[in-house]
Design a protein around this motif. Structure first.
Motif, short mmCIF file in Angstrom:
data_model
loop_
_atom_site.label_atom_id
_atom_site.label_comp_id
_atom_site.label_asym_id
_atom_site.label_seq_id
_atom_site.Cartn_x
_atom_site.Cartn_y
_atom_site.Cartn_z
N ALA A 1 13.93 -1.68 5.34
CA ALA A 1 12.48 -1.48 5.44
C ALA A 1 12.07 -1.67 6.89
O ALA A 1 11.81 -2.78 7.32
CB ALA A 1 11.75 -2.45 4.53
N ARG A 2 12.03 -0.60 7.63
CA ARG A 2 11.65 -0.68 9.05
C ARG A 2 10.14 -0.85 9.15
O ARG A 2 9.39 -0.04 8.62
CB ARG A 2 12.09 0.57 9.78
N GLY A 3 9.74 -1.93 9.81
CA GLY A 3 8.31 -2.21 9.94
C GLY A 3 7.63 -2.47 8.61
O GLY A 3 6.44 -2.24 8.47
N GLY A 4 8.39 -2.92 7.62
CA GLY A 4 7.83 -3.19 6.31
C GLY A 4 7.60 -1.96 5.46
O GLY A 4 6.95 -2.02 4.43
N VAL A 5 8.15 -0.81 5.89
CA VAL A 5 7.96 0.45 5.17
C VAL A 5 9.21 0.76 4.35
O VAL A 5 10.31 0.86 4.90
CB VAL A 5 7.64 1.60 6.14
N GLN B 1 0.85 -1.19 0.00
CA GLN B 1 0.00 0.00 0.00
C GLN B 1 0.88 1.24 0.00
O GLN B 1 1.79 1.36 0.82
CB GLN B 1 -0.89 0.00 1.25
N ALA B 2 0.62 2.16 -0.92
CA ALA B 2 1.33 3.45 -0.93
C ALA B 2 0.67 4.38 0.08
O ALA B 2 -0.55 4.32 0.28
CB ALA B 2 1.28 4.06 -2.33
N ASP B 3 1.46 5.26 0.69
CA ASP B 3 0.91 6.21 1.66
C ASP B 3 0.42 7.50 1.01
O ASP B 3 0.15 8.48 1.69
CB ASP B 3 1.92 6.50 2.77
N ALA C 1 6.30 6.63 0.82
CA ALA C 1 6.73 5.28 1.17
C ALA C 1 5.70 4.26 0.72
O ALA C 1 4.55 4.59 0.46
CB ALA C 1 6.94 5.17 2.68
N LEU C 2 6.16 3.00 0.64
CA LEU C 2 5.28 1.86 0.42
C LEU C 2 5.32 0.99 1.66
O LEU C 2 6.39 0.78 2.24
CB LEU C 2 5.75 1.02 -0.78
N ARG C 3 4.16 0.46 2.07
CA ARG C 3 4.10 -0.44 3.22
C ARG C 3 3.82 -1.85 2.73
O ARG C 3 2.87 -2.08 1.99
CB ARG C 3 3.02 -0.01 4.20
N PHE C 4 4.68 -2.78 3.15
CA PHE C 4 4.55 -4.19 2.80
C PHE C 4 4.14 -4.97 4.05
O PHE C 4 4.81 -4.89 5.07
CB PHE C 4 5.88 -4.74 2.28
#
Length: 92
Positions: A82-86, A23-25, A61-64
Motif C-alpha cells: 500500500a504505497r502512501g496508504g493506497v 475512502q474509495a476513489d 483503489a482504497l485510501r487508508f
C-alpha cells in the motif's frame, strides 16, 4: 469492519475508532474491509461484475489514512503493498 453486500455500485467511506479513515476513489461493488489496529492488519475483499470492471466511476483503489507504519495489507487473500496508504482493488 465495514461491508457492502450488494453488487450495485455505491460510494464508500469508513471512520475507524482510533483515527483511521478509509475512502474509495470511486464507487464500489461487493466489498468487505476489516481494520485490525491491534494486529496491524487490514483485510479487503472486493468483487465486481464483469461489466463493472471497466465502467466509468468505479473505484480502482482504497485510501487508508491514520495507520501506523508496518501495517500489513491483504486484498482478496494476497498481501499487497500500500504505497502512501493506497490499496489497489483487484480481483486478480
Amino acid at each position: 469492519m465495514a461491508l457492502n453486500p450488494f453488487p450495485d455500485p455505491t460510494s464508500f467511506a469508513l471512520d475507524v475508532p482510533g483515527g483511521v479513515t478509509v475512502q474509495a476513489d470511486g464507487k464500489v461493488s461487493l466489498l468487505r474491509v476489516i481494520v485490525s489496529l491491534k494486529d496491524g492488519r487490514v483485510s479487503v475483499d472486493y468483487a465486481v461484475r464483469e461489466e463493472q470492471k471497466t465502467a466509468a466511476g468505479m473505484a480502482r483503489a482504497l485510501r487508508f489514512d491514520g495507520l501506523n507504519g508496518g501495517t500489513q495489507f491483504v486484498c482478496n487473500g494476497k498481501v499487497v503493498e500500500a504505497r502512501g496508504g493506497v490499496v489497489p482493488l483487484s480481483e486478480e
